[in-house]
Scaffold this motif. Structure first.
Motif, PDB file in Angstrom:
ATOM      1  N   MET A  69      32.359  83.650 -40.216  1.00  0.00           N
ATOM      2  CA  MET A  69      31.334  82.863 -40.896  1.00  0.00           C
ATOM      3  C   MET A  69      30.078  82.800 -40.026  1.00  0.00           C
ATOM      4  O   MET A  69      30.104  83.147 -38.842  1.00  0.00           O
ATOM      5  CB  MET A  69      31.860  81.465 -41.230  1.00  0.00           C
ATOM      6  CG  MET A  69      33.111  81.504 -42.100  1.00  0.00           C
ATOM      7  SD  MET A  69      33.687  79.869 -42.642  1.00  0.00           S
ATOM      8  CE  MET A  69      32.435  79.442 -43.858  1.00  0.00           C
ATOM      9  N   ASP A  70      28.985  82.349 -40.611  1.00  0.00           N
ATOM     10  CA  ASP A  70      27.683  82.451 -39.961  1.00  0.00           C
ATOM     11  C   ASP A  70      27.186  81.139 -39.359  1.00  0.00           C
ATOM     12  O   ASP A  70      26.104  81.111 -38.772  1.00  0.00           O
ATOM     13  CB  ASP A  70      26.661  82.959 -40.979  1.00  0.00           C
ATOM     14  CG  ASP A  70      27.024  84.350 -41.470  1.00  0.00           C
ATOM     15  OD1 ASP A  70      26.805  85.312 -40.718  1.00  0.00           O
ATOM     16  OD2 ASP A  70      27.547  84.473 -42.593  1.00  0.00           O
ATOM     17  N   GLY A 114      28.972  76.689 -33.234  1.00  0.00           N
ATOM     18  CA  GLY A 114      27.904  77.575 -32.791  1.00  0.00           C
ATOM     19  C   GLY A 114      27.298  78.328 -33.958  1.00  0.00           C
ATOM     20  O   GLY A 114      27.443  77.953 -35.115  1.00  0.00           O
ATOM     21  N   LYS A 115      26.561  79.395 -33.636  1.00  0.00           N
ATOM     22  CA  LYS A 115      25.867  80.201 -34.639  1.00  0.00           C
ATOM     23  C   LYS A 115      24.826  79.326 -35.351  1.00  0.00           C
ATOM     24  O   LYS A 115      24.248  78.441 -34.736  1.00  0.00           O
ATOM     25  CB  LYS A 115      26.862  80.883 -35.569  1.00  0.00           C
ATOM     26  CG  LYS A 115      27.920  81.702 -34.791  1.00  0.00           C
ATOM     27  CD  LYS A 115      28.915  82.402 -35.670  1.00  0.00           C
ATOM     28  CE  LYS A 115      28.428  83.762 -36.119  1.00  0.00           C
ATOM     29  NZ  LYS A 115      29.507  84.567 -36.727  1.00  0.00           N
ATOM     30  N   GLU A 116      24.575  79.537 -36.639  1.00  0.00           N
ATOM     31  CA  GLU A 116      23.520  78.771 -37.304  1.00  0.00           C
ATOM     32  C   GLU A 116      23.981  77.337 -37.568  1.00  0.00           C
ATOM     33  O   GLU A 116      25.122  77.100 -37.983  1.00  0.00           O
ATOM     34  CB  GLU A 116      23.126  79.427 -38.628  1.00  0.00           C
ATOM     35  CG  GLU A 116      22.397  80.748 -38.477  1.00  0.00           C
ATOM     36  CD  GLU A 116      21.779  81.203 -39.786  1.00  0.00           C
ATOM     37  OE1 GLU A 116      21.149  80.369 -40.477  1.00  0.00           O
ATOM     38  OE2 GLU A 116      21.921  82.396 -40.116  1.00  0.00           O
ATOM     39  N   THR A 117      23.069  76.398 -37.356  1.00  0.00           N
ATOM     40  CA  THR A 117      23.359  74.995 -37.626  1.00  0.00           C
ATOM     41  C   THR A 117      22.365  74.476 -38.658  1.00  0.00           C
ATOM     42  O   THR A 117      21.174  74.353 -38.372  1.00  0.00           O
ATOM     43  CB  THR A 117      23.255  74.149 -36.341  1.00  0.00           C
ATOM     44  OG1 THR A 117      24.169  74.649 -35.363  1.00  0.00           O
ATOM     45  CG2 THR A 117      23.572  72.686 -36.624  1.00  0.00           C
ATOM     46  N   HIS A 118      22.878  74.218 -39.874  1.00  0.00           N
ATOM     47  CA  HIS A 118      22.048  73.674 -40.945  1.00  0.00           C
ATOM     48  C   HIS A 118      22.287  72.171 -41.015  1.00  0.00           C
ATOM     49  O   HIS A 118      23.432  71.726 -41.142  1.00  0.00           O
ATOM     50  CB  HIS A 118      22.406  74.305 -42.289  1.00  0.00           C
ATOM     51  CG  HIS A 118      22.130  75.785 -42.365  1.00  0.00           C
ATOM     52  ND1 HIS A 118      22.037  76.448 -43.566  1.00  0.00           N
ATOM     53  CD2 HIS A 118      21.923  76.717 -41.402  1.00  0.00           C
ATOM     54  CE1 HIS A 118      21.789  77.729 -43.337  1.00  0.00           C
ATOM     55  NE2 HIS A 118      21.723  77.914 -42.027  1.00  0.00           N
ATOM     56  N   ALA A 119      21.214  71.413 -40.926  1.00  0.00           N
ATOM     57  CA  ALA A 119      21.317  69.955 -40.969  1.00  0.00           C
ATOM     58  C   ALA A 119      20.757  69.459 -42.293  1.00  0.00           C
ATOM     59  O   ALA A 119      19.579  69.663 -42.604  1.00  0.00           O
ATOM     60  CB  ALA A 119      20.552  69.329 -39.807  1.00  0.00           C
ATOM     61  N   PHE A 146      18.294  70.570 -32.011  1.00  0.00           N
ATOM     62  CA  PHE A 146      19.229  71.700 -32.001  1.00  0.00           C
ATOM     63  C   PHE A 146      19.385  72.421 -33.340  1.00  0.00           C
ATOM     64  O   PHE A 146      19.890  73.544 -33.369  1.00  0.00           O
ATOM     65  CB  PHE A 146      20.620  71.230 -31.530  1.00  0.00           C
ATOM     66  CG  PHE A 146      21.241  70.155 -32.385  1.00  0.00           C
ATOM     67  CD1 PHE A 146      21.906  70.478 -33.555  1.00  0.00           C
ATOM     68  CD2 PHE A 146      21.169  68.819 -31.999  1.00  0.00           C
ATOM     69  CE1 PHE A 146      22.490  69.494 -34.332  1.00  0.00           C
ATOM     70  CE2 PHE A 146      21.752  67.816 -32.773  1.00  0.00           C
ATOM     71  CZ  PHE A 146      22.407  68.159 -33.942  1.00  0.00           C
ATOM     72  N   ALA A 147      18.973  71.845 -34.455  1.00  0.00           N
ATOM     73  CA  ALA A 147      19.226  72.455 -35.760  1.00  0.00           C
ATOM     74  C   ALA A 147      18.324  73.664 -35.997  1.00  0.00           C
ATOM     75  O   ALA A 147      17.142  73.651 -35.653  1.00  0.00           O
ATOM     76  CB  ALA A 147      19.038  71.436 -36.877  1.00  0.00           C
ATOM     77  N   ASP A 148      18.890  74.706 -36.613  1.00  0.00           N
ATOM     78  CA  ASP A 148      18.106  75.873 -37.013  1.00  0.00           C
ATOM     79  C   ASP A 148      17.355  75.612 -38.307  1.00  0.00           C
ATOM     80  O   ASP A 148      16.233  76.085 -38.496  1.00  0.00           O
ATOM     81  CB  ASP A 148      19.025  77.083 -37.199  1.00  0.00           C
ATOM     82  CG  ASP A 148      19.771  77.438 -35.928  1.00  0.00           C
ATOM     83  OD1 ASP A 148      19.124  77.926 -34.993  1.00  0.00           O
ATOM     84  OD2 ASP A 148      20.993  77.208 -35.867  1.00  0.00           O
TER      85      ASP A 148
END
Length: 367
Positions: free
Chosen positions: A53-54, A72-77, A93-95
């Motif tokens: 997963m991404d 880890g990897k992408e963090t969507h908030a 920290f959120a992408d």
């Protein structure tokens, strides 16, 4: 290995079945998948899941932080309503930071702009079997309805999030929905970089037309030059875990009733909320019929009625299937009942107990 009940048992081999389909969707469609932590956030299996997963998507600061630190990897908030403290924290920290309303976007844009900023839209359509879970229900607070407002905010946005499904396993319905979204928001989408289609798409269900699903996603992404995100929760973990219990008493009141050392209210709360029976493999093929109930004081603490191949006795083991999604995330200390341990059957077949709970955990949960 004989473990003391109750416990949740996650099976990595069963989990892998779902993860391989998720990987297939990425390869065939280009769509990325981020795990919906509101459904499942048991991070002892994140090392496996992150290979397929991404990233993760969240509904609160704590979930977003968990995804960032443990997956880890992408963090969507995303959150229905951020506080000033929340937005200051996730901006570190959120992408992607996704707002639920224009008012929150305007209030916090200057803080959030260090990330890619998104806005949730409410397209006025949904697929849900329950009004409680229907994001397009009357007076829904979830997402922006007014398209003119979206147009005004377009310079601030890199993408949109649309979450409008709940256990939708019908590809034809999904296909019509996607056509509707393209017709409604296509002029905006051509100005953006990404769209999240949310969760609730049951594309890991046995027999689902995965290749047709991927083709539809790929065509939509190409038409609007977008990166598509999916937010699988149930689809990522369905069928991968059990709640294992033991019978502690047998009573009779017009029918035979088995009481187990767990509770629907405390350990499978989603069933009680939606008035559903628990699932059990081979729970309808025997001659011995029992109502199986929990040991809390709640009169309606009932897992369901099942047919067993043998008579139950004190100590008989009963396993409830599909005990991952919206299950462990909702467990609670109602009645002070023993919290189920968390165990994992690893890919090599070994069973690891990753967490047990004690009286100390109970008192520390209170004040």
């Amino acid at each position: 290995m004989k473990l003391a009940t109750p416990y949740y048992l996650i099976d990595e081999q069963k989990l892998m079945r779902n993860l391989k389909i998720i990987e297939q969707v990425r390869q065939l469609s280009g769509a990325k998948s981020v795990l919906a932590l509101k459904c499942f956030s048991t991070w002892c299996v994140f090392d496996l899941m992150c290979q397929y997963m991404d990233g993760t998507t969240s509904s609160s600061l704590f979930e977003a932080k968990l995804g960032y630190e443990k997956f880890g990897k992408e963090t969507h908030a995303y959150c229905v309503g951020y506080s000033p403290e929340d937005i200051q924290a996730v901006a570190q920290f959120a992408d992607k930071i996704i707002f639920n309303s224009v008012s929150q976007l305007e209030m916090y844009y200057d803080i959030a702009r260090s990330a890619k900023v998104g806005l949730r839209v409410n397209p006025g359509l949904s697929h849900s079997h329950f009004d409680l879970a229907d994001p397009a229900r009357k007076f829904s607070r979830l997402g922006v309805v007014n398209k003119a407002e979206l147009v005004r905010q377009l310079p601030r946005l890199s993408g949109l999030m649309v979450h409008y499904n709940c256990e939708n396993d019908d590809f034809d319905i999904f296909s019509r929905q996607l056509d509707f979204l393209g017709g409604c928001y296509g002029d905006l989408l051509k100005e953006l970089q990404w769209i999240s289609l949310g969760g609730g798409l049951y594309f890991t269900k046995e027999g689902y037309p995965v290749e047709k699903f991927c083709s539809k996603l790929r065509e939509f992404a190409a038409e609007f030059n977008l990166q598509i995100y999916l937010e699988p929760g149930e689809s990522a973990i369905t069928g991968s875990a059990e709640l294992v219990t033991s019978v502690v008493d047998l009573v009779h009141n017009e029918m035979d009733i088995a009481i187990v050392d767990a509770s629907v209210e405390a350990h499978m709360l989603d069933l009680l909320i939606y008035r559903l029976a628990a699932k059990m493999e081979n729970g309808d093929g025997g001659d011995y019929r029992y109502m199986v109930a929990g040991r809390s004081c709640l009169a309606g603490d009932v897992f369901g009625t099942f047919n067993f191949t043998e008579k139950l006795k004190i100590g008989s083991e009963i396993r409830f299937a599909d005990a991952a999604g919206y299950t462990m995330v909702k467990k609670n200390w109602f009645n002070g009942l023993q919290m189920p341990a968390i165990a994992v059957r690893r890919l090599d077949g070994s069973i690891q107990v990753v967490r047990t709970f004690t009286y100390t955990d109970f008192i520390n949960n209170l004040s």
